[in-house]
Scaffold this motif. Structure first.
Motif, PDB file in Angstrom:
ATOM      1  N   ASN A  75       0.799  -1.228   0.000  1.00 35.62           N
ATOM      2  CA  ASN A  75       0.000   0.000   0.000  1.00 35.62           C
ATOM      3  C   ASN A  75       0.831   1.277   0.000  1.00 35.62           C
ATOM      4  O   ASN A  75       0.372   2.307  -0.463  1.00 35.62           O
ATOM      5  N   LYS A  76       2.036   1.221   0.549  1.00 34.28           N
ATOM      6  CA  LYS A  76       2.860   2.423   0.639  1.00 34.28           C
ATOM      7  C   LYS A  76       3.519   2.735  -0.703  1.00 34.28           C
ATOM      8  O   LYS A  76       3.852   1.827  -1.462  1.00 34.28           O
ATOM      9  N   GLU A  77       3.722   4.010  -0.955  1.00 33.75           N
ATOM     10  CA  GLU A  77       4.415   4.430  -2.169  1.00 33.75           C
ATOM     11  C   GLU A  77       5.923   4.462  -1.892  1.00 33.75           C
ATOM     12  O   GLU A  77       6.364   5.124  -0.944  1.00 33.75           O
ATOM     13  N   HIS A  78       6.667   3.751  -2.704  1.00 33.91           N
ATOM     14  CA  HIS A  78       8.119   3.688  -2.532  1.00 33.91           C
ATOM     15  C   HIS A  78       8.831   3.976  -3.853  1.00 33.91           C
ATOM     16  O   HIS A  78       8.343   3.619  -4.921  1.00 33.91           O
ATOM     17  N   ILE A  79       9.985   4.592  -3.730  1.00 36.19           N
ATOM     18  CA  ILE A  79      10.917   4.733  -4.848  1.00 36.19           C
ATOM     19  C   ILE A  79      12.034   3.730  -4.634  1.00 36.19           C
ATOM     20  O   ILE A  79      12.636   3.676  -3.558  1.00 36.19           O
ATOM     21  N   LEU A  80      12.302   2.918  -5.635  1.00 30.76           N
ATOM     22  CA  LEU A  80      13.446   2.008  -5.591  1.00 30.76           C
ATOM     23  C   LEU A  80      14.582   2.724  -6.317  1.00 30.76           C
ATOM     24  O   LEU A  80      14.607   2.791  -7.550  1.00 30.76           O
ATOM     25  N   LEU A  81      15.472   3.305  -5.535  1.00 25.77           N
ATOM     26  CA  LEU A  81      16.586   4.096  -6.063  1.00 25.77           C
ATOM     27  C   LEU A  81      17.794   3.179  -6.189  1.00 25.77           C
ATOM     28  O   LEU A  81      18.313   2.682  -5.189  1.00 25.77           O
ATOM     29  N   VAL A  82      18.224   2.940  -7.421  1.00 24.19           N
ATOM     30  CA  VAL A  82      19.282   1.959  -7.675  1.00 24.19           C
ATOM     31  C   VAL A  82      20.544   2.645  -8.188  1.00 24.19           C
ATOM     32  O   VAL A  82      20.505   3.396  -9.155  1.00 24.19           O
ATOM     33  N   ILE A  83      21.648   2.358  -7.513  1.00 26.52           N
ATOM     34  CA  ILE A  83      22.965   2.857  -7.925  1.00 26.52           C
ATOM     35  C   ILE A  83      23.579   1.799  -8.844  1.00 26.52           C
ATOM     36  O   ILE A  83      23.686   0.628  -8.466  1.00 26.52           O
ATOM     37  N   THR A  84      24.011   2.203 -10.026  1.00 23.92           N
ATOM     38  CA  THR A  84      24.431   1.227 -11.029  1.00 23.92           C
ATOM     39  C   THR A  84      25.467   1.833 -11.975  1.00 23.92           C
ATOM     40  O   THR A  84      25.821   2.999 -11.874  1.00 23.92           O
ATOM     41  N   GLU A  85      25.965   1.023 -12.902  1.00 28.90           N
ATOM     42  CA  GLU A  85      26.767   1.453 -14.055  1.00 28.90           C
ATOM     43  C   GLU A  85      26.513   0.461 -15.182  1.00 28.90           C
ATOM     44  O   GLU A  85      26.231  -0.719 -14.923  1.00 28.90           O
ATOM     45  N   GLY A  86      26.646   0.918 -16.420  1.00 25.50           N
ATOM     46  CA  GLY A  86      26.349   0.068 -17.567  1.00 25.50           C
ATOM     47  C   GLY A  86      27.274  -1.127 -17.730  1.00 25.50           C
ATOM     48  O   GLY A  86      26.891  -2.133 -18.320  1.00 25.50           O
ATOM     49  N   TRP A  87      28.499  -1.033 -17.195  1.00 20.68           N
ATOM     50  CA  TRP A  87      29.481  -2.114 -17.371  1.00 20.68           C
ATOM     51  C   TRP A  87      29.364  -3.218 -16.330  1.00 20.68           C
ATOM     52  O   TRP A  87      30.030  -4.246 -16.421  1.00 20.68           O
ATOM     53  N   CYS A  88      28.516  -3.020 -15.322  1.00 22.19           N
ATOM     54  CA  CYS A  88      28.437  -3.951 -14.186  1.00 22.19           C
ATOM     55  C   CYS A  88      27.631  -5.194 -14.534  1.00 22.19           C
ATOM     56  O   CYS A  88      26.443  -5.107 -14.833  1.00 22.19           O
ATOM     57  N   GLY A  89      28.264  -6.356 -14.460  1.00 22.46           N
ATOM     58  CA  GLY A  89      27.614  -7.616 -14.791  1.00 22.46           C
ATOM     59  C   GLY A  89      26.471  -7.963 -13.857  1.00 22.46           C
ATOM     60  O   GLY A  89      25.436  -8.489 -14.288  1.00 22.46           O
ATOM     61  N   ASP A  90      26.641  -7.694 -12.555  1.00 21.67           N
ATOM     62  CA  ASP A  90      25.555  -7.959 -11.608  1.00 21.67           C
ATOM     63  C   ASP A  90      24.361  -7.065 -11.905  1.00 21.67           C
ATOM     64  O   ASP A  90      23.210  -7.516 -11.876  1.00 21.67           O
ATOM     65  N   ALA A  91      24.617  -5.791 -12.184  1.00 21.86           N
ATOM     66  CA  ALA A  91      23.530  -4.855 -12.475  1.00 21.86           C
ATOM     67  C   ALA A  91      22.732  -5.306 -13.697  1.00 21.86           C
ATOM     68  O   ALA A  91      21.498  -5.191 -13.719  1.00 21.86           O
TER      69      ALA A  91
END
Length: 205
Positions: A75-91
């Motif tokens: 029910n709550k409004e959340h922002i999922l703020l993700v720190i990333t880079e284009g070269w990162c395999g996990d991302a």
């Protein structure tokens, strides 16, 4: 507003939607570049591989009925703020899954920021002292209060990497290959489960 909330607000002003992030990475690749402060053939190569992975995941990732129901119940409004880079395999393996997760409930939104452009935020969410990505910060939309964080990889992937780190040879190409196999086998389900649990816990705060 706390210092962290101010930092989150500033980071959100510098953030991308998922579609914009994908377009940004693609546009850089067309110029032979990757995201981030460091440029190299290796990073451009990894970014190219990640583009293919993300394109595949955008088409193949499906949420289970149970996961969809749990997400719709939030029910709550959340922002999922993700720190990333284009070269990162996990991302590349995780961000498309988070995007699918967010699509299940219109109270959730995904915003992406680049690590090297947001060092102050990154330094608030280190993993064992390292700037490991991707890192998700769960932000309550109304207050910009951080309600938790997650990353840089699901527990199963983290355990695999920890096992390799304990070996004399450390993290080598074999470790990276085995991690990608783990992601392929897992099909994003661990990421969905762990982030859904984070969201459910935040509901009760």
């Amino acid at each position: 507003m706390t210092a962290t909330e101010t930092l989150i607000e500033k980071s959100l002003q510098n953030s991308h939607s998922y579609a914009d992030y994908r377009q940004h990475v693609t546009a850089l690749l067309e110029q032979g570049l990757s995201t981030g402060n460091t440029q190299s053939e290796a990073l451009t190569h990894y970014t190219t591989l990640n583009e293919a992975r993300m394109n595949r995941l955008d088409k193949t990732i499906h949420l289970t009925d149970e996961a969809t129901q749990r997400l719709k119940a939030l029910n709550k409004e959340h922002i999922l703020l993700v720190i990333t880079e284009g070269w990162c395999g996990d991302a590349a393996q995780i961000v498309p899954v988070i995007n699918k997760l967010v699509e299940a409930n219109d109270k959730l939104s995904l915003r992406l920021v680049l690590r090297d452009e947001n060092e102050a935020l990154m330094d608030e969410y280190l993993t064992n002292g390292a700037r490991s990505i991707p890192k998700l910060v769960l932000v309550e939309k109304d207050t910009l209060t951080a309600r938790g964080s997650w990353g840089p990889r699901p527990h199963g992937g983290a355990a695999l990497i920890a096992d390799y780190k304990a070996r004399p040879e450390g993290i080598n190409e074999e470790a990276k290959t085995e991690l990608q196999k783990w992601y392929l086998h897992d099909k994003g389900q661990s990421t969905v489960e762990e982030i859904t649990l984070l969201l459910e816990n935040s509901e009760n705060m």
